[in-house]
Write an enzyme that holds these catalytic residues in place. Structure first.
Site, short mmCIF file in Angstrom:
data_model
loop_
_atom_site.label_atom_id
_atom_site.label_comp_id
_atom_site.label_asym_id
_atom_site.label_seq_id
_atom_site.Cartn_x
_atom_site.Cartn_y
_atom_site.Cartn_z
N LYS A 35 1.12 -1.25 -0.09
CA LYS A 35 -0.23 0.30 -0.05
C LYS A 35 1.37 1.33 0.06
CE LYS A 35 0.04 -0.15 5.19
NZ LYS A 35 -0.97 0.20 6.24
N TYR A 256 18.08 29.78 5.63
CA TYR A 256 17.29 31.36 5.85
C TYR A 256 17.02 31.32 7.27
CZ TYR A 256 14.37 29.88 1.92
OH TYR A 256 13.69 30.42 0.38
#
Length: 357
Positions: A35, A256
């Site tokens: 899955k 950042y």
């Protein structure tokens, strides 16, 4: 040349892990859980390798099973969440997909929807996870309804799921196993309870069929053991390369927010991978990558398309050098711990722009 960020899937590792599973659960049938795009490893890459070597593939829904069939893979598929509408039953039976029944609505749809061929079903029982499954006292009625329905195959299976198998010390595990083993309703031809963690920790839970997921892909289901501890080999290698290198003066702020700086001149490498590719943004200090046969620390914030590494002590590293973000050398369990999550999540959150190779 295309962007170097990619997944390398190792078929030999997949087969090794399957062999380990069969060693731990001798004589048991294996449902390989594929899955969520084979836990991020790519169902296109995984299913053909396992085809014919296992009892069935386990998927979440009809669409995932159809994607496997489209590959020309003939191994049976089992829909672990069953059908989401009565219309899906005819598609399932036409493609020889088995369905898990876990609530009364699904049973009603099945009984009221005549099918051209017998459909294989598994009944899920709730033994303590309280997520999906019939109550134990409902099973007799469920079995009676299935046995009188002419379009239900008589090879009906019974399954449950352990809530705490990744924490073997928890008493809930043995409580659930005992409840499941005490179910004596006739008619169930095969039984299944063991996921990856239970296969390893609770041999008495292996029943007739085991359902390995994360361990199949070479990742540990436990917080205190890694793949190598369990004799598993990582199937996925999350790779990229160094796209730029800069020599910075002392106290130059990197990335950042300028969250990292060095009190001496530094050499910073830029790696073409970021949270837009599925690498976690929030990681602890000195989380490593693997470059030129050694670990190198990530510095500064992970951005959408890039992350930065400290090459100050590694003058031999060059632009274009291959970088392993996780895989054989830096295990995904380690990155998951650094990010405060689990390996399952990291594997499954790889973005679509990352190519398979």
């Amino acid at each position: 040349m295309s962007r170097p960020t990619r997944l390398v899937i190792e078929p030999s590792a997949l087969l090794h892990n399957l062999s380990q599973i069969k060693h731990l659960a001798p004589g048991k049938k294996v449902i390989a859980m594929v899955k969520a795009n084979a836990y991020g490893c790519g169902v296109r890459e995984v299913a053909p390798v396992l085809d014919g070597r296992i009892e069935a593939f386990g998927v979440a829904c009809l669409e995932e099973a159809l994607a496997i069939r489209a590959l020309g893979v003939e191994t049976p598929c089992i829909l672990f969440q069953g059908v989401f509408s009565s219309d899906e039953l005819s598609v399932a039976v036409e493609n020889d997909f088995a369905c898990v029944l876990h609530h009364a609505q699904q049973l009603e749809w099945l009984i009221k929807t005549p099918l051209p061929y017998p459909i294989k079903v598994w009944v899920k029982v709730n033994t303590g996870m309280h997520r999906l499954g019939f109550k134990i006292h409902e099973l007799q009625k469920v079995m009676g309804a299935l046995q009188t329905c002419t379009w239900v195959d008589k090879s009906i299976g019974l399954m449950t799921h352990l809530a705490c198998a990744d924490e073997p010390h928890r008493p809930e595990n043995q409580q659930q196993i005992s409840l499941f083993q005490e179910i004596s309703i006739p008619g169930f031809r095969q039984r299944s309870i063991a996921n990856s963690a239970a296969i390893i920790s609770f041999p008495d839970s292996q029943a007739d069929v085991v359902r390995p997921g994360i361990m199949l892909y070479g990742v540990s289901p436990f917080a205190n053991q890694n793949a190598h501890d369990l004799g598993l080999i990582p199937v996925m290698r999350f790779m990229s390369a160094i796209s730029a290198i800069h020599d910075n003066p002392s106290f130059a702020q990197v990335g950042y927010g300028g969250t990292w700086k060095s009190d001496k001149p530094s050499r910073i490498g830029v790696v073409a991978a970021g949270y837009g590719d599925g690498y976690p943004r929030h990681i602890s200090e000195k989380t490593p990558v693997w470059v030129r046969g050694r670990e190198v620390s990530i510095v500064g914030r992970v951005s959408m398309d890039m992350l930065t590494i400290d090459l100050t002590e590694h003058p031999d590293v060059e632009i274009g050098d291959e970088v392993e973000l996780w895989g054989t050398h830096v295990l995904v369990e380690r990155i998951a711990k650094s990010a405060g999550t689990v390996g399952y999540e990291l594997l499954c959150q790889i973005s679509e722009r990352v190519r398979y190779k």
